[in-house]
Design a protein around this motif. Structure first.
Motif, PDB file in Angstrom:
ATOM      1  N   GLU A 187       0.852  -1.187   0.000  1.00 39.19           N
ATOM      2  CA  GLU A 187       0.000   0.000   0.000  1.00 39.19           C
ATOM      3  C   GLU A 187       0.885   1.232   0.000  1.00 39.19           C
ATOM      4  N   GLU A 188       0.743   2.054  -0.985  1.00 33.22           N
ATOM      5  CA  GLU A 188       1.628   3.207  -1.149  1.00 33.22           C
ATOM      6  C   GLU A 188       1.553   4.131   0.068  1.00 33.22           C
ATOM      7  N   GLY A 189       2.713   4.494   0.591  1.00 34.16           N
ATOM      8  CA  GLY A 189       2.782   5.435   1.700  1.00 34.16           C
ATOM      9  C   GLY A 189       2.375   4.882   3.037  1.00 34.16           C
ATOM     10  N   ALA A 190       2.338   3.560   3.186  1.00 35.90           N
ATOM     11  CA  ALA A 190       1.878   2.972   4.446  1.00 35.90           C
ATOM     12  C   ALA A 190       3.005   2.876   5.465  1.00 35.90           C
ATOM     13  N   VAL A 191       2.672   3.145   6.718  1.00 34.81           N
ATOM     14  CA  VAL A 191       3.540   2.885   7.862  1.00 34.81           C
ATOM     15  C   VAL A 191       3.129   1.532   8.434  1.00 34.81           C
ATOM     16  N   VAL A 192       4.105   0.651   8.672  1.00 29.69           N
ATOM     17  CA  VAL A 192       3.809  -0.695   9.160  1.00 29.69           C
ATOM     18  C   VAL A 192       4.484  -0.915  10.512  1.00 29.69           C
ATOM     19  N   ILE A 193       3.668  -1.173  11.534  1.00 27.06           N
ATOM     20  CA  ILE A 193       4.153  -1.408  12.892  1.00 27.06           C
ATOM     21  C   ILE A 193       3.854  -2.861  13.264  1.00 27.06           C
ATOM     22  N   VAL A 194       4.852  -3.566  13.807  1.00 24.71           N
ATOM     23  CA  VAL A 194       4.699  -4.976  14.166  1.00 24.71           C
ATOM     24  C   VAL A 194       4.800  -5.120  15.685  1.00 24.71           C
ATOM     25  N   SER A 195       3.781  -5.727  16.277  1.00 24.13           N
ATOM     26  CA  SER A 195       3.737  -5.985  17.719  1.00 24.13           C
ATOM     27  C   SER A 195       4.061  -7.453  17.959  1.00 24.13           C
ATOM     28  N   LEU A 196       5.040  -7.718  18.841  1.00 32.73           N
ATOM     29  CA  LEU A 196       5.474  -9.086  19.120  1.00 32.73           C
ATOM     30  C   LEU A 196       5.427  -9.361  20.618  1.00 32.73           C
ATOM     31  N   HIS A 197       4.635 -10.354  20.998  1.00 35.23           N
ATOM     32  CA  HIS A 197       4.575 -10.784  22.400  1.00 35.23           C
ATOM     33  C   HIS A 197       5.599 -11.907  22.548  1.00 35.23           C
ATOM     34  N   TRP A 198       6.771 -11.579  23.112  1.00 30.87           N
ATOM     35  CA  TRP A 198       7.889 -12.524  23.095  1.00 30.87           C
ATOM     36  C   TRP A 198       8.869 -12.207  24.211  1.00 30.87           C
ATOM     37  N   GLY A 199       9.974 -12.937  24.274  1.00 29.95           N
ATOM     38  CA  GLY A 199      10.994 -12.674  25.286  1.00 29.95           C
ATOM     39  C   GLY A 199      10.771 -13.473  26.560  1.00 29.95           C
ATOM     40  N   ILE A 200      11.692 -13.313  27.498  1.00 27.46           N
ATOM     41  CA  ILE A 200      11.687 -14.063  28.751  1.00 27.46           C
ATOM     42  C   ILE A 200      11.211 -13.153  29.880  1.00 27.46           C
ATOM     43  N   GLN A 201      10.240 -13.620  30.659  1.00 26.62           N
ATOM     44  CA  GLN A 201       9.695 -12.800  31.742  1.00 26.62           C
ATOM     45  C   GLN A 201      10.774 -12.411  32.754  1.00 26.62           C
ATOM     46  N   HIS A 202      10.637 -11.180  33.259  1.00 30.12           N
ATOM     47  CA  HIS A 202      11.456 -10.650  34.350  1.00 30.12           C
ATOM     48  C   HIS A 202      12.942 -10.614  34.011  1.00 30.12           C
ATOM     49  N   THR A 203      13.264 -10.408  32.732  1.00 28.24           N
ATOM     50  CA  THR A 203      14.664 -10.257  32.318  1.00 28.24           C
ATOM     51  C   THR A 203      14.855  -8.896  31.661  1.00 28.24           C
ATOM     52  N   ASP A 204      16.079  -8.394  31.728  1.00 26.20           N
ATOM     53  CA  ASP A 204      16.401  -7.086  31.166  1.00 26.20           C
ATOM     54  C   ASP A 204      16.988  -7.163  29.763  1.00 26.20           C
ATOM     55  N   ARG A 205      17.271  -8.371  29.279  1.00 25.49           N
ATOM     56  CA  ARG A 205      17.951  -8.507  27.993  1.00 25.49           C
ATOM     57  C   ARG A 205      17.149  -9.394  27.055  1.00 25.49           C
ATOM     58  N   SER A 206      17.192  -9.055  25.787  1.00 30.44           N
ATOM     59  CA  SER A 206      16.583  -9.900  24.765  1.00 30.44           C
ATOM     60  C   SER A 206      17.457 -11.120  24.516  1.00 30.44           C
ATOM     61  N   GLN A 207      16.914 -12.095  23.803  1.00 30.12           N
ATOM     62  CA  GLN A 207      17.626 -13.326  23.504  1.00 30.12           C
ATOM     63  C   GLN A 207      18.168 -13.302  22.074  1.00 30.12           C
ATOM     64  N   PRO A 208      19.319 -13.944  21.833  1.00 30.56           N
ATOM     65  CA  PRO A 208      19.913 -13.912  20.490  1.00 30.56           C
ATOM     66  C   PRO A 208      18.960 -14.345  19.384  1.00 30.56           C
ATOM     67  N   GLY A 209      18.125 -15.346  19.646  1.00 33.64           N
ATOM     68  CA  GLY A 209      17.199 -15.799  18.612  1.00 33.64           C
ATOM     69  C   GLY A 209      16.207 -14.724  18.189  1.00 33.64           C
ATOM     70  N   GLN A 210      15.898 -13.798  19.095  1.00 36.82           N
ATOM     71  CA  GLN A 210      14.978 -12.717  18.751  1.00 36.82           C
ATOM     72  C   GLN A 210      15.596 -11.770  17.736  1.00 36.82           C
ATOM     73  N   HIS A 211      16.911 -11.598  17.793  1.00 39.63           N
ATOM     74  CA  HIS A 211      17.562 -10.618  16.928  1.00 39.63           C
ATOM     75  C   HIS A 211      17.421 -11.001  15.460  1.00 39.63           C
ATOM     76  N   ALA A 212      17.601 -12.286  15.151  1.00 37.33           N
ATOM     77  CA  ALA A 212      17.477 -12.721  13.761  1.00 37.33           C
ATOM     78  C   ALA A 212      16.064 -12.495  13.236  1.00 37.33           C
ATOM     79  N   VAL A 213      15.061 -12.787  14.070  1.00 36.36           N
ATOM     80  CA  VAL A 213      13.668 -12.574  13.673  1.00 36.36           C
ATOM     81  C   VAL A 213      13.407 -11.084  13.454  1.00 36.36           C
ATOM     82  N   ALA A 214      13.889 -10.259  14.383  1.00 39.43           N
ATOM     83  CA  ALA A 214      13.673  -8.816  14.270  1.00 39.43           C
ATOM     84  C   ALA A 214      14.310  -8.262  13.001  1.00 39.43           C
ATOM     85  N   HIS A 215      15.525  -8.695  12.703  1.00 43.14           N
ATOM     86  CA  HIS A 215      16.211  -8.186  11.510  1.00 43.14           C
ATOM     87  C   HIS A 215      15.452  -8.579  10.248  1.00 43.14           C
TER      88      HIS A 215
END
Length: 240
Positions: A93-121
Motif C-alpha cells: 500500500e503506497e505510503g503505508a507505515v507498518v508497525i509490528v507488535s510481538l509478544h515474546w521474550g523471557i519474563q522478568h529479564t532485562d535482555r533480549s535473547q539472540p534468537g529474537q535478533h534474527a527474527v527482528a532483523h
C-alpha cells in the motif's frame, strides 16, 4: 490494540469471540487473534492525517493449542516467514507505515535473547517501520535496524497485579512525516504498583534518568546510541 498474547484463550473460544465482538462494537482496531489463522494474521489499519498506518501482531508464548489454524480460533504465532510475508504485503500500500507488535521474550529479564535478533532483523528488512515488543514485564534494549527502531520489550503500561519484580517502564514515541520516520524517543513511565497503586504516569527527574541510562547501557551492545535527559531519551536513528 494487539490481542496476540498468552492469555487470549484463557477462557476459551467463546471468550475470544466476545473480545473481538466488543472491540468491533467500540470500533477499536485490533490484530493478532481471530477465528482462523488468516483472520489472526489480518492487520489492523487506521489512517492518520492521510497516512495509512498498518498494525500486525503475533505471539511467541501461547501454547500450541492456542495458535490459530485453518478454521481454528486462536492467536497468530511468531513465524518469521509468515510475518515477513505479511509485512511485505502491507508495504504494497503506497505510503503505508507498518508497525509490528510481538509478544515474546523471557519474563522478568532485562535482555533480549539472540534468537529474537534474527527474527527482528528479518522483519525490519522486509520493510517494517518499528517493532513493539512485550511479555517480559520489564523494559529491554532498543536496536536500530536500517534507521528504524526495534523495542525488544517496553515493559508494562497498565498492569493490574502487584509483584516486587515489576519495575518502571517506557513508552516508545515515533514521529512520522507521512510514511517517513523522523524521530524516535523513549518516555519513562512509573510502574512499581506497590508505590503507584496501578496509576502509571510519566517519570521525570533522577528516577526517569536512571531508568533511561540503564536501557541505554543495555542497548549499546546492539550498537544503539541514545541521548538521555531526565524526561526522555532520543534514539539516534542514523550513525554519526
Amino acid at each position: 490494540v494487539s490481542i496476540a498474547n498468552n492469555h487470549a484463550m484463557d477462557y476459551g473460544e467463546d471468550a475470544l469471540e466476545d473480545t473481538i465482538m466488543l472491540l468491533d462494537g467500540w470500533k477499536i482496531a485490533h490484530a493478532g487473534a481471530g477465528q482462523s489463522l488468516d483472520e489472526a494474521r489480518r492487520p489492523a489499519r487506521i489512517v492518520v492525517e492521510g497516512t495509512p498506518v498498518v498494525f500486525l501482531a503475533y505471539c511467541a508464548w501461547a501454547r500450541s493449542k492456542m495458535h490459530a489454524g485453518e478454521g481454528t480460533p486462536g492467536v497468530a504465532p511468531i513465524d518469521a516467514d509468515a510475518i515477513v510475508e505479511d509485512v511485505r504485503k502491507a508495504k504494497e500500500e503506497e505510503g503505508a507505515v507498518v508497525i509490528v507488535s510481538l509478544h515474546w521474550g523471557i519474563q522478568h529479564t532485562d535482555r533480549s535473547q539472540p534468537g529474537q535478533h534474527a527474527v527482528a532483523h528479518a522483519i525490519m528488512e522486509a520493510g517494517a517501520d518499528a517493532i513493539l515488543g512485550h511479555h517480559p514485564h520489564r523494559p529491554q534494549e532498543i536496536e536500530v535496524v536500517g534507521g528504524r527502531p526495534v523495542a525488544y520489550s517496553l515493559g508494562n503500561l497498565v498492569f493490574g497485579y502487584m509483584n516486587p519484580l515489576y519495575t518502571n517502564n517506557v513508552a516508545l514515541v515515533l514521529s512520522f512525516d507521512g510514511a517517513s520516520l523522523v524521530s524516535a524517543a523513549l518516555v519513562p513511565l512509573a510502574g512499581k504498583n506497590g508505590r503507584i497503586r496501578y496509576r502509571p504516569y510519566p517519570l521525570s527527574g533522577p528516577d526517569g534518568r536512571r531508568l533511561l541510562e540503564k536501557i541505554a547501557g543495555f542497548s549499546e551492545r546492539l550498537g544503539t546510541v541514545m541521548d538521555v535527559s531526565d524526561s526522555g531519551a532520543a534514539i539516534r536513528l542514523a550513525a554519526d
